[in-house]
Write an enzyme that holds these catalytic residues in place. Structure first.
Site, PDB file in Angstrom:
ATOM      1  N   ASN A  11       4.679  -3.401   1.484  1.00  0.00           N
ATOM      2  CA  ASN A  11       5.525  -2.501   0.426  1.00  0.00           C
ATOM      3  C   ASN A  11       6.338  -1.416   1.101  1.00  0.00           C
ATOM      4  OD1 ASN A  11       6.406  -0.912  -1.591  1.00  0.00           O
ATOM      5  ND2 ASN A  11       4.504  -0.039  -2.434  1.00  0.00           N
ATOM      6  N   TRP A  12       7.619  -1.493   1.263  1.00  0.00           N
ATOM      7  CA  TRP A  12       8.494  -0.900   1.849  1.00  0.00           C
ATOM      8  C   TRP A  12       9.088   0.259   0.896  1.00  0.00           C
ATOM      9  CZ3 TRP A  12      12.752  -3.251   5.792  1.00  0.00           C
ATOM     10  CH2 TRP A  12      12.099  -3.647   6.807  1.00  0.00           C
ATOM     11  N   LYS A  13       8.720   0.626  -0.118  1.00  0.00           N
ATOM     12  CA  LYS A  13       8.934   1.668  -1.210  1.00  0.00           C
ATOM     13  C   LYS A  13      10.769   1.737  -0.892  1.00  0.00           C
ATOM     14  CE  LYS A  13       4.443   2.995  -0.674  1.00  0.00           C
ATOM     15  NZ  LYS A  13       3.335   3.986  -0.703  1.00  0.00           N
ATOM     16  N   HIS A  98       2.746   0.041 -10.022  1.00  0.00           N
ATOM     17  CA  HIS A  98       2.400   0.678  -8.591  1.00  0.00           C
ATOM     18  C   HIS A  98       2.156   2.328  -9.197  1.00  0.00           C
ATOM     19  CE1 HIS A  98       2.611   2.838  -4.762  1.00  0.00           C
ATOM     20  NE2 HIS A  98       2.348   1.731  -4.424  1.00  0.00           N
ATOM     21  N   GLU A 100       3.509   4.847  -7.969  1.00  0.00           N
ATOM     22  CA  GLU A 100       4.555   5.521  -7.689  1.00  0.00           C
ATOM     23  C   GLU A 100       5.385   5.277  -8.957  1.00  0.00           C
ATOM     24  OE1 GLU A 100       5.238   4.635  -3.794  1.00  0.00           O
ATOM     25  OE2 GLU A 100       3.670   5.800  -3.174  1.00  0.00           O
ATOM     26  N   GLU A 167      -5.676  -0.311  -5.802  1.00  0.00           N
ATOM     27  CA  GLU A 167      -5.221   0.757  -4.832  1.00  0.00           C
ATOM     28  C   GLU A 167      -5.351   2.208  -5.728  1.00  0.00           C
ATOM     29  OE1 GLU A 167      -1.276  -0.157  -2.562  1.00  0.00           O
ATOM     30  OE2 GLU A 167      -0.779   0.338  -4.576  1.00  0.00           O
ATOM     31  N   GLY A 173      -1.089   6.517   1.339  1.00  0.00           N
ATOM     32  CA  GLY A 173      -0.562   7.679   2.006  1.00  0.00           C
ATOM     33  C   GLY A 173      -0.997   8.776   2.763  1.00  0.00           C
ATOM     34  N   SER A 210      -3.653   3.363   2.519  1.00  0.00           N
ATOM     35  CA  SER A 210      -3.956   3.635   3.970  1.00  0.00           C
ATOM     36  C   SER A 210      -4.431   2.469   4.990  1.00  0.00           C
ATOM     37  CB  SER A 210      -4.925   4.842   3.977  1.00  0.00           C
ATOM     38  OG  SER A 210      -4.275   5.969   3.445  1.00  0.00           O
ATOM     39  N   GLY A 231       1.696   0.053   2.988  1.00  0.00           N
ATOM     40  CA  GLY A 231       2.810   0.839   2.981  1.00  0.00           C
ATOM     41  C   GLY A 231       3.552   1.259   4.050  1.00  0.00           C
TER      42      GLY A 231
HETATM   43  P1  PGA Z   1       0.075   3.211   2.086  1.00  0.00           P
HETATM   44  O1  PGA Z   1       0.860   2.727   0.821  1.00  0.00           O
HETATM   45  O2  PGA Z   1      -0.264   1.949   3.121  1.00  0.00           O
HETATM   46  O3  PGA Z   1       1.283   3.957   3.073  1.00  0.00           O
HETATM   47  O4  PGA Z   1      -0.842   4.171   2.124  1.00  0.00           O
HETATM   48  C1  PGA Z   1       0.335   1.671   0.269  1.00  0.00           C
HETATM   49  C2  PGA Z   1       1.055   1.523  -1.104  1.00  0.00           C
HETATM   50  O5  PGA Z   1       1.497   2.550  -1.820  1.00  0.00           O
HETATM   51  O6  PGA Z   1       1.314   0.427  -1.577  1.00  0.00           O
END
Ligand code: PGA
Length: 249
Positions: A11-13, A98, A100, A167, A173, A210, A231
């Protein structure tokens, strides 16, 4: 050590440039290994999908988008993209729900509409759900998971085309993860819910939050994880490959 077919979703966001695509080309060779039983899925930002798909054609890598608009097909919706357009751009998957995206306005009802639209357009849905730190502290994790999954699956017929990505929001993160036994009991709850309440025979359950070269050494020993949603560690191709390798050793 596992020999299961696992999912690794990058997931590159809101990250990545055209140059990043070239840097990630080495995963094409890596994915060719016969012994590697994995589904590798890149979810870059919309702007990179088409180039990525063209450059990676004839490889085993699949692609996904990170969200879509809830309306089907085409129409006067400035700034939006439909699941139909995402399918046409070469994606087989889409991340929905997600935390976010929820933070920027997606609620349970909208997410449910997006899931239905995406499944109708032959995308496999990577549906994300999970609790905040406060909800965890108040021992409301199972309640929240139940609520989010129940509303996501309302009137959804083709449930076998959904991958369920647990998640915990407080883990995204932050470098923090649940200990193995707490995570196992949470995944057991999710599996039981999907099987008994929603009649999904073999639910595919991913874990995200993470996941990196260090945490995967522990996470790979947790029962009932069919793969990872990754991520920040997926932005670096060496780190991403390392996570996959460590899952299998
Ligand atoms: P992260 O993000 O691996 O940077 O914790 C995961 C995600 O939000 O899908």
């Amino acid at each position: 050590m596992t020999n299961k077919n696992k999912y690794f979703v990058a997931n590159w966001k809101m990250n990545g440039t055209n140059k990043s695509i070239n840097l990630h080309k080495k995963i094409i060779q890596f994915a060719k290994k016969k012994s590697l039983k994995s589904n590798i899925i890149y979810c870059p930002p919309y702007t990179l999908i088409r180039s990525f798909v063209d450059i990676f054609k004839n490889s085993k890598i699949k692609f996904g988008a990170q969200n879509c608009f809830y309306k089907d097909s085409y129409g006067p919706y400035t700034g939006q993209l439909s699941s139909k357009m995402i399918k046409e751009s070469g994606c087989d998957y889409i991340i929905l729900g997600h935390s976010e995206s929820r933070a920027f306005g997606d609620n349970d009802k909208i997410i449910n509409k997006k899931i239905i639209s995406s499944l109708n357009n032959n995308l496999k849905v990577i549906f994300c759900f999970g609790e905040t730190y406060k909800e965890k502290k108040d021992k409301n994790t199972n309640k929240i998971i139940n609520k989010q999954i129940t509303s996501a699956l309302k009137n959804v017929k083709n449930r076998n085309n959904i991958l369920f990505a647990y998640e915990p929001i407080w883990s995204i993160g932050t470098g923090k993860i649940l200990n193995n036994s707490d995570l196992e009991s949470c995944l057991f709850y999710i599996q039981k819910l999907l099987k008994s309440k929603f009649r999904i025979k073999k639910p595919i359950i991913l874990y995200g939050g993470s996941v990196n070269s260090y945490t995967v050494k522990m996470l790979k020993n947790v029962n009932n994880i069919d793969g990872f949603l990754i991520g920040s560690a997926s932005l670096n191709v060496n780190k991403f490959i390392d996570i996959i390798k460590k899952t299998y050793t």
